[in-house]
Every structure is written in C-alpha cells, then in structure tokens.
Design an enzyme around this catalytic site. Structure first.
Site, PDB file in Angstrom:
ATOM      1  N   CYS A 296       0.850  -1.195   0.000  1.00 29.92           N
ATOM      2  CA  CYS A 296       0.000   0.000   0.000  1.00 29.92           C
ATOM      3  C   CYS A 296       0.882   1.240   0.000  1.00 29.92           C
ATOM      4  O   CYS A 296       1.928   1.282   0.647  1.00 29.92           O
ATOM      5  CB  CYS A 296      -0.971  -0.011   1.175  1.00 29.92           C
ATOM      6  SG  CYS A 296      -0.320   0.638   2.704  1.00 29.92           S
ATOM      7  N   GLU A 297       0.436   2.234  -0.739  1.00 28.25           N
ATOM      8  CA  GLU A 297       1.260   3.430  -0.884  1.00 28.25           C
ATOM      9  C   GLU A 297       1.200   4.330   0.349  1.00 28.25           C
ATOM     10  O   GLU A 297       1.987   5.256   0.464  1.00 28.25           O
ATOM     11  CB  GLU A 297       0.855   4.204  -2.148  1.00 28.25           C
ATOM     12  CG  GLU A 297      -0.529   4.809  -2.124  1.00 28.25           C
ATOM     13  CD  GLU A 297      -0.875   5.419  -3.468  1.00 28.25           C
ATOM     14  OE1 GLU A 297      -0.331   4.990  -4.498  1.00 28.25           O
ATOM     15  OE2 GLU A 297      -1.717   6.343  -3.471  1.00 28.25           O
ATOM     16  N   HIS A 298       0.291   4.054   1.255  1.00 28.89           N
ATOM     17  CA  HIS A 298       0.180   4.913   2.443  1.00 28.89           C
ATOM     18  C   HIS A 298       1.101   4.467   3.566  1.00 28.89           C
ATOM     19  O   HIS A 298       1.574   5.289   4.343  1.00 28.89           O
ATOM     20  CB  HIS A 298      -1.266   4.936   2.939  1.00 28.89           C
ATOM     21  CG  HIS A 298      -2.224   5.436   1.902  1.00 28.89           C
ATOM     22  ND1 HIS A 298      -3.392   4.794   1.579  1.00 28.89           N
ATOM     23  CD2 HIS A 298      -2.151   6.513   1.084  1.00 28.89           C
ATOM     24  CE1 HIS A 298      -4.008   5.452   0.616  1.00 28.89           C
ATOM     25  NE2 HIS A 298      -3.271   6.499   0.292  1.00 28.89           N
ATOM     26  N   HIS A 299       1.352   3.149   3.663  1.00 29.58           N
ATOM     27  CA  HIS A 299       2.191   2.633   4.756  1.00 29.58           C
ATOM     28  C   HIS A 299       3.335   1.765   4.252  1.00 29.58           C
ATOM     29  O   HIS A 299       4.130   1.283   5.045  1.00 29.58           O
ATOM     30  CB  HIS A 299       1.334   1.791   5.715  1.00 29.58           C
ATOM     31  CG  HIS A 299       0.130   2.510   6.246  1.00 29.58           C
ATOM     32  ND1 HIS A 299      -1.102   2.453   5.649  1.00 29.58           N
ATOM     33  CD2 HIS A 299      -0.005   3.331   7.316  1.00 29.58           C
ATOM     34  CE1 HIS A 299      -1.965   3.191   6.340  1.00 29.58           C
ATOM     35  NE2 HIS A 299      -1.322   3.734   7.343  1.00 29.58           N
TER      36      HIS A 299
ATOM     37  N   GLN B 191      -5.663  -0.637  -3.620  1.00 28.51           N
ATOM     38  CA  GLN B 191      -6.293  -1.770  -4.305  1.00 28.51           C
ATOM     39  C   GLN B 191      -7.252  -1.313  -5.402  1.00 28.51           C
ATOM     40  O   GLN B 191      -7.378  -1.966  -6.444  1.00 28.51           O
ATOM     41  CB  GLN B 191      -7.024  -2.638  -3.271  1.00 28.51           C
ATOM     42  CG  GLN B 191      -7.578  -3.920  -3.878  1.00 28.51           C
ATOM     43  CD  GLN B 191      -8.214  -4.813  -2.843  1.00 28.51           C
ATOM     44  OE1 GLN B 191      -7.748  -4.865  -1.705  1.00 28.51           O
ATOM     45  NE2 GLN B 191      -9.273  -5.500  -3.219  1.00 28.51           N
TER      46      GLN B 191
ATOM     47  N   HIS C 108      -5.013  -6.275   3.806  1.00 32.32           N
ATOM     48  CA  HIS C 108      -4.095  -5.138   3.924  1.00 32.32           C
ATOM     49  C   HIS C 108      -3.425  -5.187   5.288  1.00 32.32           C
ATOM     50  O   HIS C 108      -4.092  -5.029   6.314  1.00 32.32           O
ATOM     51  CB  HIS C 108      -4.867  -3.829   3.754  1.00 32.32           C
ATOM     52  CG  HIS C 108      -5.376  -3.629   2.364  1.00 32.32           C
ATOM     53  ND1 HIS C 108      -5.001  -2.563   1.590  1.00 32.32           N
ATOM     54  CD2 HIS C 108      -6.185  -4.388   1.596  1.00 32.32           C
ATOM     55  CE1 HIS C 108      -5.583  -2.661   0.404  1.00 32.32           C
ATOM     56  NE2 HIS C 108      -6.315  -3.759   0.381  1.00 32.32           N
TER      57      HIS C 108
ATOM     58  N   CYS D  54      -1.606  -3.116   6.713  1.00 33.84           N
ATOM     59  CA  CYS D  54      -1.690  -1.866   7.483  1.00 33.84           C
ATOM     60  C   CYS D  54      -2.956  -1.841   8.327  1.00 33.84           C
ATOM     61  O   CYS D  54      -3.065  -1.066   9.271  1.00 33.84           O
ATOM     62  CB  CYS D  54      -1.606  -0.643   6.572  1.00 33.84           C
ATOM     63  SG  CYS D  54      -2.875  -0.557   5.308  1.00 33.84           S
TER      64      CYS D  54
HETATM   65 ZN   LIG Z   1      -1.941   1.167   4.149  1.00 36.32          ZN
END
Ligand SMILES: [Zn+2]
Length: 204
Positions: free
Chosen positions: A96-99, A137, A165, A167
């Site tokens: 995931c690009e956030h975490h 996703q 996920h 995260c």
């Molecule tokens: Zn994430």
C-alpha cells in the site's frame, strides 16, 4: 475515477523520478536501523541494509515493466472463440502506498475477446507488473482492467480483487480477518448483468 487518468502510468517511470543509487538506499536503511535504537554495525545487522534493498527491489520491480507492452503479442486464430476467458485466483503481493505495508491477495481476470486473445500467462504478468508497485487496491484493479481493455480491445473485461491489507490487519485498527473486495467491469461485463453474475460466481 476517470479511466484516462488510471490508464496513464503503465510504463517505466524511473525517468520521471530519477532513480537513486543502490548505496543511497542501503545508507537510508542504516539510518532507519540507527533510528530504531540499534547499531547497524553489529554482526547481525551488518548485511541487513543490502538485504532490505534487495527485498525492496523485488517488491517494486513492477516499475521496470510495461504491462501494455506485455499484451501486444496476441493470437487471432481462435476459430471464432467468443466466450469468456477467465484466469482465476492469481496470487499477488503488493504494497500500500500509504504505509508501504503488504497487500496480499488474489485477482480474477476475465475478458470476452473480439477476435484477439493473449497467452494466459500474460494476464498473470499484467497483474504482477501493477501489483509490484506502490498501490491502492482500487487503482490496482482499475489499471489491470483498463490495460487489457486498451490493448486487446475485447468486448468486455472484468477484474475482481480480494486482498488483505497488513496496514489494517497487523497494525492500526487490527482487524485480522477482514479483506477488501474491489471490482472493475467494462464493456459487456458492465452492461450484461447475467454475464457479470456468471463471472462473480467464479470468484465466490
Ligand atoms: Zn496502508
């Protein structure tokens, strides 16, 4: 979400961001180790920056691949085959690009050809090429469907992804048994409810 925007980033992106040298990445990992409070020069950690860099290289190798190019070689001697072609449950690992936490899941990829078909391994390669990037996703799902639609010009495309996920399951709200389901239906998969149901039944 506009499909034009989603269809853009399919090629090799290194030229855009300028790729650092491997040594810089290893130095960054050493910094992270120091930041945790440990000593990057002790025996157990001395090789860790190199290992982490290789793992990152593998996790994000998708930026080196052009999924649209993978679908260029197709076959048209199909004797008029015009039913659904579905590759079921392709396992993938993304981040995931956030975490930068793992997204682990499976993809179902189906299309109805309009004269042209591709080798089935190519569909799995397209999933891999997009999965091995920083993702959400929803975009992963759309990019796979849009690329097949753009290059093969089939009568319809359906993509369903179910993924966990990390995260969310291993940190944050800690909901270990949840997965996220996304889908993108184009052409006859969007217009024909019966066809969509037939495809969705395969993903159950
Ligand atoms: Zn994430």
């Amino acid at each position: 979400m506009s499909s034009n925007v989603l269809a853009l980033d399919t090629g090799n992106l290194y030229h855009r961001v300028g790729r650092p040298e491997r040594a810089e990445v290893e130095a960054a990992v050493r910094t992270i180790i120091r930041w945790t409070g440990d000593d990057p020069d002790r025996d157990g950690l001395i090789e860790t920056p190199a290992r982490v860099t290789r793992a990152l290289e593998e996790a994000f190798v998708g930026y080196a691949h052009d999924p649209a190019a993978m679908l260029q070689k197709c076959f048209d001697e199909t004797d008029g085959y015009d039913e659904m072609i579905a590759l079921r449950g392709v396992r993938f690992e993304s981040h995931c690009e956030h975490h930068m936490a793992p997204i682990v899941g499976r993809a179902w990829v189906a299309y109805i050809p309009d004269g042209r078909v591709v080798g089935i391994s190519k569909l799995a390669r397209v999933v891999e090429a997009f999965a091995r990037r920083m993702q959400i996703q929803e975009r992963l799902t759309a990019q796979i469907a849009n690329t097949i639609d753009d290059v093969l010009k089939p009568k319809g495309v359906g993509v369903v992804i179910k993924a966990t996920h990390h995260c969310m399951t291993a940190r944050g709200v800690h909901k270990p048994d949840t997965d996220l389901v996304t889908s993108r239906m184009l052409g006859c998969f969007r217009e024909n409810g019966q066809l969509r149901q037939e495809f969705l039944a395969m993903t159950a």
